[in-house]
Design a protein around this motif. Structure first.
Motif, PDB file in Angstrom:
ATOM      1  N   ILE A  40     -11.702  -7.157  52.782  1.00 30.15           N
ATOM      2  CA  ILE A  40     -11.573  -8.589  52.489  1.00 30.15           C
ATOM      3  C   ILE A  40     -10.391  -8.813  51.545  1.00 30.15           C
ATOM      4  O   ILE A  40      -9.618  -9.767  51.695  1.00 30.15           O
ATOM      5  CB  ILE A  40     -12.884  -9.139  51.872  1.00 30.15           C
ATOM      6  N   GLY A  41     -10.239  -7.920  50.569  1.00 33.09           N
ATOM      7  CA  GLY A  41      -9.122  -8.041  49.639  1.00 33.09           C
ATOM      8  C   GLY A  41      -7.776  -7.962  50.329  1.00 33.09           C
ATOM      9  O   GLY A  41      -6.876  -8.773  50.050  1.00 33.09           O
ATOM     10  N   THR A  42      -7.624  -6.995  51.240  1.00 31.31           N
ATOM     11  CA  THR A  42      -6.319  -6.817  51.890  1.00 31.31           C
ATOM     12  C   THR A  42      -6.103  -7.786  53.046  1.00 31.31           C
ATOM     13  O   THR A  42      -5.011  -8.337  53.208  1.00 31.31           O
ATOM     14  CB  THR A  42      -6.179  -5.378  52.403  1.00 31.31           C
ATOM     15  N   GLU A  43      -7.130  -8.029  53.848  1.00 31.58           N
ATOM     16  CA  GLU A  43      -6.948  -8.808  55.075  1.00 31.58           C
ATOM     17  C   GLU A  43      -7.214 -10.301  54.888  1.00 31.58           C
ATOM     18  O   GLU A  43      -6.552 -11.122  55.519  1.00 31.58           O
ATOM     19  CB  GLU A  43      -7.862  -8.253  56.183  1.00 31.58           C
ATOM     20  N   THR A  44      -8.161 -10.673  54.044  1.00 28.22           N
ATOM     21  CA  THR A  44      -8.478 -12.086  53.851  1.00 28.22           C
ATOM     22  C   THR A  44      -7.627 -12.709  52.759  1.00 28.22           C
ATOM     23  O   THR A  44      -7.103 -13.815  52.917  1.00 28.22           O
ATOM     24  CB  THR A  44      -9.976 -12.264  53.510  1.00 28.22           C
ATOM     25  N   PHE A  45      -7.486 -11.984  51.633  1.00 36.95           N
ATOM     26  CA  PHE A  45      -6.750 -12.550  50.504  1.00 36.95           C
ATOM     27  C   PHE A  45      -5.350 -11.982  50.349  1.00 36.95           C
ATOM     28  O   PHE A  45      -4.626 -12.357  49.429  1.00 36.95           O
ATOM     29  CB  PHE A  45      -7.556 -12.352  49.214  1.00 36.95           C
ATOM     30  N   GLY A  46      -4.941 -11.063  51.218  1.00 36.69           N
ATOM     31  CA  GLY A  46      -3.566 -10.583  51.247  1.00 36.69           C
ATOM     32  C   GLY A  46      -3.135  -9.772  50.046  1.00 36.69           C
ATOM     33  O   GLY A  46      -1.945  -9.742  49.702  1.00 36.69           O
ATOM     34  N   LEU A  47      -4.066  -9.065  49.405  1.00 34.27           N
ATOM     35  CA  LEU A  47      -3.701  -8.238  48.257  1.00 34.27           C
ATOM     36  C   LEU A  47      -2.899  -7.026  48.722  1.00 34.27           C
ATOM     37  O   LEU A  47      -3.260  -6.359  49.697  1.00 34.27           O
ATOM     38  CB  LEU A  47      -4.953  -7.778  47.519  1.00 34.27           C
ATOM     39  N   THR A  48      -1.831  -6.719  48.009  1.00 33.49           N
ATOM     40  CA  THR A  48      -0.980  -5.590  48.399  1.00 33.49           C
ATOM     41  C   THR A  48      -1.078  -4.422  47.420  1.00 33.49           C
ATOM     42  O   THR A  48      -0.708  -3.296  47.764  1.00 33.49           O
ATOM     43  CB  THR A  48       0.487  -6.035  48.493  1.00 33.49           C
ATOM     44  N   SER A  49      -1.555  -4.674  46.216  1.00 33.57           N
ATOM     45  CA  SER A  49      -1.714  -3.612  45.224  1.00 33.57           C
ATOM     46  C   SER A  49      -3.099  -3.000  45.357  1.00 33.57           C
ATOM     47  O   SER A  49      -4.114  -3.711  45.379  1.00 33.57           O
ATOM     48  CB  SER A  49      -1.529  -4.168  43.814  1.00 33.57           C
ATOM     49  N   LEU A 378      -3.164   5.803  40.742  1.00 32.53           N
ATOM     50  CA  LEU A 378      -2.609   6.920  41.508  1.00 32.53           C
ATOM     51  C   LEU A 378      -2.178   6.492  42.908  1.00 32.53           C
ATOM     52  O   LEU A 378      -1.138   6.925  43.411  1.00 32.53           O
ATOM     53  CB  LEU A 378      -3.628   8.052  41.600  1.00 32.53           C
ATOM     54  N   ALA A 379      -3.000   5.649  43.545  1.00 34.67           N
ATOM     55  CA  ALA A 379      -2.662   5.226  44.910  1.00 34.67           C
ATOM     56  C   ALA A 379      -1.388   4.387  44.924  1.00 34.67           C
ATOM     57  O   ALA A 379      -0.562   4.507  45.840  1.00 34.67           O
ATOM     58  CB  ALA A 379      -3.824   4.444  45.518  1.00 34.67           C
ATOM     59  N   ASP A 380      -1.215   3.522  43.924  1.00 33.57           N
ATOM     60  CA  ASP A 380      -0.014   2.695  43.870  1.00 33.57           C
ATOM     61  C   ASP A 380       1.231   3.520  43.568  1.00 33.57           C
ATOM     62  O   ASP A 380       2.332   3.188  44.025  1.00 33.57           O
ATOM     63  CB  ASP A 380      -0.166   1.606  42.801  1.00 33.57           C
ATOM     64  N   THR A 381       1.089   4.599  42.799  1.00 34.64           N
ATOM     65  CA  THR A 381       2.265   5.367  42.367  1.00 34.64           C
ATOM     66  C   THR A 381       2.509   6.617  43.207  1.00 34.64           C
ATOM     67  O   THR A 381       3.670   6.959  43.495  1.00 34.64           O
ATOM     68  CB  THR A 381       2.128   5.779  40.890  1.00 34.64           C
ATOM     69  N   LEU A 382       1.420   7.305  43.595  1.00 39.52           N
ATOM     70  CA  LEU A 382       1.576   8.592  44.277  1.00 39.52           C
ATOM     71  C   LEU A 382       0.963   8.637  45.668  1.00 39.52           C
ATOM     72  O   LEU A 382       1.152   9.619  46.379  1.00 39.52           O
ATOM     73  CB  LEU A 382       0.969   9.707  43.407  1.00 39.52           C
ATOM     74  N   GLY A 383       0.199   7.617  46.026  1.00 41.83           N
ATOM     75  CA  GLY A 383      -0.378   7.586  47.369  1.00 41.83           C
ATOM     76  C   GLY A 383      -1.854   7.951  47.386  1.00 41.83           C
ATOM     77  O   GLY A 383      -2.396   8.542  46.436  1.00 41.83           O
ATOM     78  N   LEU A 384      -2.515   7.608  48.484  1.00 41.25           N
ATOM     79  CA  LEU A 384      -3.949   7.829  48.611  1.00 41.25           C
ATOM     80  C   LEU A 384      -4.300   9.312  48.665  1.00 41.25           C
ATOM     81  O   LEU A 384      -5.329   9.738  48.131  1.00 41.25           O
ATOM     82  CB  LEU A 384      -4.468   7.120  49.867  1.00 41.25           C
ATOM     83  N   ASN A 385      -3.478  10.125  49.299  1.00 43.26           N
ATOM     84  CA  ASN A 385      -3.779  11.557  49.405  1.00 43.26           C
ATOM     85  C   ASN A 385      -3.832  12.229  48.032  1.00 43.26           C
ATOM     86  O   ASN A 385      -4.725  13.042  47.741  1.00 43.26           O
ATOM     87  CB  ASN A 385      -2.734  12.250  50.277  1.00 43.26           C
TER      88      ASN A 385
END
Length: 438
Positions: A40-49, A378-385
């Motif tokens: 919902i955060g990414t698809e409905t409200f367009g959050l990118t962070s 970490l996800a914002d700076t280095l990625g999910l992996n």
């Protein structure tokens, strides 16, 4: 004619069963968010962070943690039943806010209310079950309590994933929470308070040699957080365990959708994890009464760490990776979750047990916020992996600390009372004192 108060699962089966059903409703309400809210955060409200997406988990985790801590102190002024009912009243707006929130800020506000609801209702159900069964069956009682809640979390995560795939992310998946609130509140009005059972246990329980029975929240907080090495070991393991849960709550839906899985498949992964977590707690809680707490806690943390490693090692087939990692995380958490609560109860005198459990659950549920915050940064700076790798390292370290710090008191039998817990690093009188903590 008044029925005599007795301790034991068989003797209190009706009240215990009602509390199990109440905790199904508690788990069902939080299960609404497992699959849909990050999307919902990414698809409905367009959050990118990613950090912004995970902010709802931070709000939930910190509110629930602080409510857990306050619940122990509130028990001195209110009955467990009153606090249980208050928790359900606070939770009434949650499903409606999730279903029709006009902005992301409303979702965060709903999670503050959800944290208050979960902190009060889950705290009271576990305390009341421990009160009812007495010392000999604490592991089984907490296993049944946590199993009821987390099976509901998993089942609702599966259901909301299916409903989201067929009817959209909102509002239908969230509105099933109305059923849980209504049922939980209704049953809580029927459940009897357990103050008489606490009084009965106290009448047979030796007072702590150090006078700790009169200690307040501040002293118990210090004892549970650091001074007693077993309580310290359990508290840090609980924090890292829920750090894992908070991290996977936010990361896994995004990780696996990035690798091509749809909502139904993500719902399967997110549902399988708490389902195994829930079902596995019944045998693990019972086993911890037989063999002791420490082996299950240490092994469970290491199995969780393996689950994160497998999530990345098998990512070429994302559905397989998700299922295998969910199985490992679910089974590992099942070993740990009820056993940690029982371990805290083993080392806490009944007069300060509620505060000790509140302190432990404060640190444990702070893990939700810590996991979401760590995952977001970490996800914002280095990625999910990289975020998943960090979780594996932290979980391994936590398991090793648990192995170093936690000790087992002698298991209680049906006709015996537990050894007297103390307020320092000295352990119950069935074992020699622990060395000075390093």
């Amino acid at each position: 004619m008044t029925t005599a108060v007795r301790l034991g699962l068989r003797e209190n089966w009706l009240q215990f069963t009602l509390l199990v059903i109440v905790n199904v409703c508690v788990g069902g309400l939080v299960g609404l968010e497992r699959t849909t809210v990050p999307l919902i955060g990414t698809e409905t409200f367009g959050l990118t962070s990613d950090l912004a997406v995970f902010s709802f988990i931070i709000a939930f985790g910190m509110t629930k943690a602080c409510t857990n801590l306050a619940a122990g102190a509130l028990i001195a002024r209110f009955t467990r039943r009153q606090l249980l009912i208050a928790g359900w009243l606070i939770g009434i707006p949650v499903p409606f806010a999730l279903a029709w929130a006009p902005s992301w800020g409303w979702i965060i506000a709903a999670n503050v209310l959800l944290g208050l609801n979960q902190g009060l209702t889950w705290s009271m159900t576990v305390n009341m079950k421990i009160d009812l069964v007495g010392p000999a069956r604490r592991g089984l009682a907490t296993g049944l309590n946590e199993a009821a809640g987390y099976v509901a979390v998993g089942a609702v995560a599966l259901l909301t994933g299916y409903l989201a795939a067929t009817h959209g992310l909102r509002p239908l998946p969230e509105l099933i929470g109305v059923v849980f609130v209504a049922a939980g509140l209704g049953l809580s009005l029927v459940v009897r308070d357990t103050a008489a059972h606490v009084a009965l246990e106290l009448s047979h329980h030796p007072a702590p040699a150090d006078g700790a029975q009169s200690a307040g929240l501040a002293a118990t907080f210090a004892r549970t957080t650091w001074q007693n090495r077993s309580l310290r070991g359990a508290s840090q393991a609980g924090l890292v365990n829920n750090l894992n849960d908070g991290l996977t709550w936010g990361v896994f839906p995004l990780l696996f959708t990035q690798h091509g899985l749809g909502l139904a498949a993500v719902g399967l992964i997110k549902g399988l994890y708490p389902l195994l977590w829930g079902l596995g707690q019944i045998p693990s809680g019972h086993l911890s009464d037989r063999i002791g707490r420490k082996p299950l806690i240490v092994t469970g943390m290491l199995v969780q760490a393996a689950g994160f490693v497998l999530a990345l090692a098998l990512l070429a087939d994302p559905l397989l990776a998700g299922i295998i990692s969910a199985i490992a995380l679910g089974l590992g958490t099942a070993m740990v979750y009820p056993t940690l609560i029982a371990s805290i109860s083993d080392h806490a005198h009944p007069t300060w047990r509620a505060n000790a459990l509140g302190t432990y659950r404060f640190w444990r549920d702070t893990g939700y916020a810590a996991g979401a915050l760590l995952a977001g940064i970490l996800a914002d700076t280095l990625g999910l992996n990289t975020t998943v790798i960090a979780a594996a390292i932290l979980t391994t370290a936590s398991g090793l600390l648990a192995a170093r710090w936690i000790t087992n008191p002698r298991p209680a039998t049906e006709n015996s009372h537990p050894p007297t817990p103390t307020g320092t690093d000295q352990q119950p009188n069935t074992e020699p004192p622990n060395p000075t903590p390093s």
